[in-house]
Design a protein around this motif. Structure first.
Motif, short mmCIF file in Angstrom:
data_model
loop_
_atom_site.label_atom_id
_atom_site.label_comp_id
_atom_site.label_asym_id
_atom_site.label_seq_id
_atom_site.Cartn_x
_atom_site.Cartn_y
_atom_site.Cartn_z
N LEU A 211 113.42 19.45 -15.32
CA LEU A 211 113.48 18.14 -14.68
C LEU A 211 112.11 17.75 -14.16
N TYR A 212 111.78 16.45 -14.25
CA TYR A 212 110.51 15.98 -13.69
C TYR A 212 110.65 15.83 -12.18
N PRO A 213 109.77 16.45 -11.39
CA PRO A 213 109.93 16.46 -9.93
C PRO A 213 109.35 15.24 -9.22
N PHE A 214 109.04 14.14 -9.95
CA PHE A 214 108.45 12.93 -9.38
C PHE A 214 107.05 13.16 -8.85
N ASP A 215 106.42 14.24 -9.21
CA ASP A 215 105.10 14.54 -8.66
C ASP A 215 104.34 15.40 -9.65
N ASP A 216 103.18 14.92 -10.13
CA ASP A 216 102.40 15.66 -11.12
C ASP A 216 101.87 16.98 -10.55
N SER A 217 101.47 16.98 -9.27
CA SER A 217 100.90 18.19 -8.69
C SER A 217 101.94 19.32 -8.63
N THR A 218 103.20 18.97 -8.33
CA THR A 218 104.25 19.99 -8.31
C THR A 218 104.46 20.57 -9.71
N LEU A 219 104.46 19.69 -10.72
CA LEU A 219 104.62 20.15 -12.10
C LEU A 219 103.46 21.05 -12.51
N ASN A 220 102.25 20.72 -12.07
CA ASN A 220 101.09 21.56 -12.40
C ASN A 220 101.16 22.92 -11.71
N HIS A 221 101.66 22.94 -10.47
CA HIS A 221 101.86 24.22 -9.77
C HIS A 221 102.84 25.10 -10.53
N CYS A 222 103.94 24.48 -10.97
CA CYS A 222 104.94 25.23 -11.75
C CYS A 222 104.35 25.71 -13.07
N GLY A 223 103.50 24.87 -13.68
CA GLY A 223 102.88 25.23 -14.95
C GLY A 223 101.97 26.44 -14.83
N VAL A 224 101.17 26.48 -13.77
CA VAL A 224 100.27 27.63 -13.56
C VAL A 224 101.07 28.91 -13.34
N SER A 225 102.17 28.80 -12.59
CA SER A 225 103.02 29.97 -12.37
C SER A 225 103.61 30.47 -13.70
N TRP A 226 104.02 29.53 -14.55
CA TRP A 226 104.56 29.90 -15.87
C TRP A 226 103.49 30.58 -16.72
N LEU A 227 102.27 30.08 -16.69
CA LEU A 227 101.18 30.71 -17.44
C LEU A 227 100.98 32.16 -17.02
N GLU A 228 101.01 32.38 -15.71
CA GLU A 228 100.70 33.72 -15.19
C GLU A 228 101.84 34.72 -15.43
N ARG A 229 103.08 34.24 -15.34
CA ARG A 229 104.20 35.20 -15.48
C ARG A 229 104.69 35.35 -16.92
N THR A 230 104.40 34.32 -17.78
CA THR A 230 104.97 34.35 -19.14
C THR A 230 103.93 34.12 -20.22
N ALA A 231 103.36 32.92 -20.27
CA ALA A 231 102.52 32.53 -21.42
C ALA A 231 101.32 33.45 -21.62
N ASN A 232 100.67 33.86 -20.53
CA ASN A 232 99.51 34.74 -20.64
C ASN A 232 99.84 36.20 -20.40
N ALA A 233 101.12 36.47 -20.10
CA ALA A 233 101.50 37.85 -19.77
C ALA A 233 102.28 38.53 -20.89
N LYS A 234 102.80 37.73 -21.85
CA LYS A 234 103.57 38.31 -22.95
C LYS A 234 102.67 38.67 -24.13
N GLN A 235 103.09 39.66 -24.89
CA GLN A 235 102.33 40.07 -26.07
C GLN A 235 102.29 38.93 -27.09
N HIS A 236 101.09 38.65 -27.60
CA HIS A 236 100.94 37.56 -28.57
C HIS A 236 101.48 37.98 -29.92
N GLY A 237 102.16 37.04 -30.61
CA GLY A 237 102.82 37.37 -31.87
C GLY A 237 101.87 37.69 -33.00
N THR A 238 100.64 37.17 -32.96
CA THR A 238 99.67 37.40 -34.04
C THR A 238 98.76 38.59 -33.74
N THR A 239 98.20 38.60 -32.54
CA THR A 239 97.25 39.67 -32.20
C THR A 239 97.97 40.94 -31.73
#
Length: 521
Positions: free
Chosen positions: A243-271
């Protein structure tokens, strides 16, 4: 186990009636490998193994091909194959060269390249009223696959891209030597006989930071396939079902948390490596940031027009009356969807919510008149409002404990702040008041109309016009009287009755006197 031995073993177990999963488990290999060889005939395997051996022939040209790729990042494998045929006596096959080039692109040295692309996706609003189209800029380091994403709820312009790149520089802790983009209007203003002409703001930013730029064709998997995969990953791995939280800064905070716990923390499928772990090595190869990030900020100058407006992204934004006569140029800065306007000495003038539309006049009504001392006033705090503010203060303390260092402390002491500590602008309240009106099925109403409602209620409950003047902050009593005297209907009725009664008594007296004179009494 590999080569002909693995192929023969797979075929043998297949003849025994075993499934692909069972064969993969028994041989300790990937199921995709089993599936690849499952229906392959012996003659087909022979041709395939020859093509694999042919790749080793390309190894002696590896440094040459790598040099071409580094010099021309958008070069296709077909063109590389043609250049090899032109310069070396061998019958190179395009498919073989394509596989070799694809593998070579995966081996870009650390600190060399970042790929950048844009995406968008509509998210339902958190309160259930419609949806908001979220745009984002995605960045990925070509060597380590370390990612960064910057979200906003309006289309990207050059100034927004520069803001996103500054945020990326800070997140990575440095810059790579080159950045790969599409030939997008955010970066590229025009193309003249093959020469790329960058937008003025982006070219100035690029020169200050000192990185190289390569522009390639859109949806080109050979030159920027990594970032296109990241764009899909952000859409379906993070934004989908959110859901969009009506605030870009909140969405960016959530995005950085997702990067750190998932996107940059999981094994990459190619490498088959974790990006965060590879980034620790690549970080040492990044170029240092400029002296301050602000020195490369998205700040530009705009000319003030005679009607006291400036032009930004095909819209006109108002500045206070008299600005044109005192200064011909102002400095602007786009931050989190807000256009901030300063003097050339970086003194604040005003700010506006950036409009996603074009050809519009975005005007602050206060810019048409000078503020008086009466507009700055102190009013008693109503108990009901005091209770609400205390409740909000407790909620803000809870968010600060959850977000910790991510909670914005810049505006400590201010009352109107969002869940991340950022200031809530008047434009934000005005814009979302429409959603409240729609939710409760009220007649079309502006947020400013509540001010008139307040004055009407005060007047109807016997509050004097002078007291209402103090509440509203009008400069003179006449201003208040002219605006709201028509609302005091009951008092006018009462006044009319008094006048009618007085005139009635006087008329009756005159009639009696006239009758007495006629009768001579």
């Amino acid at each position: 186990m590999k080569g002909i031995e693995m192929y023969a073993k797979i075929q043998e177990l297949k003849e025994l009636g075993m499934s692909q999963n069972a064969v993969a488990a028994q041989l300790g290999i990937n199921r995709a490998t089993v599936r690849h060889y499952w229906n392959m005939r012996a003659d087909e395997y022979s041709k395939y193994s020859c093509s694999i051996r042919r790749i080793s022939i390309l190894d002696q040209y590896k440094s040459i091909i790598a040099g071409w790729i580094m010099r021309f990042p958008c070069i296709s494998s077909a063109q590389i194959c043609d250049w090899l045929k032109e310069n070396y006596p061998y019958d190179f096959k395009e498919r073989t060269v394509s596989r070799f080039v694809k593998a070579l692109r995966e081996e870009l040295p650390p600190g060399l390249q970042t790929q950048v692309d844009f995406g968008e996706m509509a998210l339902p609003n958190a309160d259930g009223t419609g949806s908001t189209k979220v745009r984002f800029a995605a960045f990925v380091l070509s060597h380590s696959r370390y990612k960064f994403v910057y979200f906003q709820s309006r289309p990207f312009h050059t100034v927004d891209l520069i803001t996103a790149m500054n945020a990326c520089f800070v997140y990575f802790g440095g810059m790579t030597e080159e950045y790969v983009f599409d030939q997008d209007s955010v970066v590229c203003a025009a193309e003249n006989a093959g020469d790329i002409i960058y937008t003025h703001e982006f070219e100035a930013f690029r020169q200050r930071c000192g990185f190289r730029v390569h522009l390639c064709r859109a949806a080109d998997p050979e030159s920027k396939g990594k970032i296109e995969n990241v764009v899909r990953y952000v859409k379906h791995g993070f934004l989908e079902n959110r859901l969009y939280p009506f605030d870009d800064s909140t969405l960016n905070h959530c995005g950085v948390s997702w990067l750190e716990r998932t996107a940059n923390a999981k094994q990459h499928g190619t490498t088959h490596k974790v990006p965060a772990e590879m980034f620790r090595e690549e970080r040492e190869h990044l170029r240092p940031l400029p002296d301050t990030v602000e020195s490369c900020s998205a700040t530009v100058l705009r000319t003030v027009r005679k009607d006291n407006t400036i032009v930004y992204c095909s819209n006109r934004y108002s500045v206070p009356v008299g600005t044109y006569t005192t200064q011909k140029e102002v400095e602007i800065e786009a931050v989190d969807g807000i256009l901030k306007i300063y003097t050339v000495f970086h003194e604040p003038i005003c700010e506006h919510r950036i409009s996603p539309e074009r050809g519009k006049l975005i005007k602050n009504k206060n810019h048409d008149r000078d503020k008086t001392e009466a507009s700055v006033r102190t009013l008693p705090l109503i108990p009901h409002i005091e209770k609400m503010l205390k409740k909000r203060m407790m909620l803000e303390m809870q968010y600060s404990q959850i977000l910790k260092s991510d909670f914005d402390r810049t505006f400590d002491g201010f009352v109107c702040r969002d869940n991340t500590g950022a200031i809530i602008t008047p434009e934000y309240v005005t814009r979302h008041f429409k959603d409240v009106v729609k939710k409760y099925k009220l007649r079309p109403l502006r947020f400013h109309d509540l001010r008139h409602s307040c004055a009407s209620l005060l007047l109807a409950n016997g509050v004097s016009m002078k007291a209402i003047q103090d509440w509203l902050g009008h400069s003179t009593f006449n201003v208040t009287a002219n605006f709201y005297s028509h609302l005091d209907y009951q008092s006018r009725v009462s006044s009319a009755e008094v006048i009618a009664n007085a005139l009635g008594d006087e008329a009756e007296t005159e009639e009696n006197e006239s009758t007495n004179e006629k009768t001579g009494s």
